[in-house]
Design an enzyme around this catalytic site. Structure first.
Site, PDB file in Angstrom:
ATOM      1  CG  HIS A   1      -2.243   0.797   0.863  1.00  0.00           C
ATOM      2  ND1 HIS A   1      -2.520   1.625  -0.081  1.00  0.00           N
ATOM      3  CD2 HIS A   1      -3.103   0.723   1.912  1.00  0.00           C
ATOM      4  CE1 HIS A   1      -3.771   2.044  -0.088  1.00  0.00           C
ATOM      5  NE2 HIS A   1      -4.271   1.599   1.320  1.00  0.00           N
TER       6      HIS A   1
ATOM      7  CG  ASP B   1      -3.079   5.053  -4.160  1.00  0.00           C
ATOM      8  OD1 ASP B   1      -2.311   4.951  -3.088  1.00  0.00           O
ATOM      9  OD2 ASP B   1      -2.994   6.050  -4.900  1.00  0.00           O
TER      10      ASP B   1
END
Length: 273
Positions: A244, A248
């Site tokens: 992450h 995204d």
């Protein structure tokens, strides 16, 4: 006065408590308990070098990546029918079986090209994002010594036949313990198929230094809603674990939807949708 009982003429026989023999039942119970205790054992086996390396790399991934997993499900009806229709002709022409892995590898290459961040990696030394214009996919293969991930290179330019041949060749080398370091180095993305062992659901761990991994699972008949009606379809859950820090949620979800679209209808590859 009441009558006095007669005095016995023979001596009374008696034995001390210690001289009484125990019955057989307690002895049998004791033997059973002893056998149960004897069956409880343990032994130690030294971790081989491959298992040590796997443990080290997986822990590195947990310590470095901000791992998150997103899921989707794939209707395998069309691809199952395609495989059923062409598997005999494919085997006769190429000498290898037509499996499901080649479809997912090709779908992943298509999705990675569409979502380049999933194919990228963070260089922690220079704090740069490295984007690759090529797709080298590591395919997890289980061997008696542990999990290995040989790499299929240049997948973006391959068709299903090329991919099946590459998978078959690398699988044979893995089973014969003939994989070289070069065969497992440099992948940009990994696919792991737990479905071959009956897995229904799971979250794979990133194969460092990559940024994402696709987890395939078993195909099971489930009721699904199709055009307002409930039908039984062969369904597979798929999971994408990603870093992450770089990828995204929008990119991860879009990536999985691209995988789903290609596997459910390979004609998408021709239309480039």
């Amino acid at each position: 006065m009441p009558p006095v009982p007669p005095v016995p003429t023979q001596p009374i026989q008696s034995k001390p408590v210690s001289a009484i023999k125990p019955t057989a039942a307690p002895a049998a119970a004791a033997d059973t308990d002893a056998g149960a205790k004897a069956a409880r054992s343990e032994h130690r086996v030294k971790m081989n070098r491959m298992r040590q390396r796997i443990a080290q790399r997986l822990k590195e991934a947990q310590n470095t990546c901000a791992m998150l997993t997103t899921f989707n499900e794939v209707d395998m009806s069309n691809i199952t029918e395609m495989r059923k229709q062409y598997k005999d002709a494919f085997l006769k022409k190429h000498g290898i079986k037509l499996g499901f892995m080649s479809v997912f590898v090709k779908a992943a290459a298509y999705a990675l090209t569409d979502q380049p961040a999933v194919n990228a990696v963070i260089d922690d030394t220079t704090k740069e994002i490295v984007y690759r214009d090529y797709v080298d996919i590591s395919v997890a293969v289980a061997t008696p010594k542990g999990l290995v991930v040989p790499v299929i290179r240049g997948v973006e330019g391959m068709n299903f036949t090329d991919i099946e041949k590459a998978i078959n060749e690398l699988g044979e080398k893995a089973r014969k313990n003939e994989l070289a370091v070069e065969d497992m180095d440099g992948g940009t993305f990994t696919i792991s198929n737990g479905g071959v062992f009956g897995s229904m659901f799971g979250t794979p761990i990133i194969n460092p230094p990559q940024s994402a991994i696709l987890g395939m699972h078993g195909i099971f008949d489930r009721p699904v809603a199709i055009a307002g009606k409930v039908e039984i379809r062969p369904m597979m859950y798929v999971a994408l674990t990603y870093d992450h820090r770089l990828i995204d949620g929008r990119e991860a979800v879009t990536f999985l939807r691209k995988i789903k679209s290609v596997v459910e209808d390979p004609r998408v590859l021709l239309l480039d949708m």
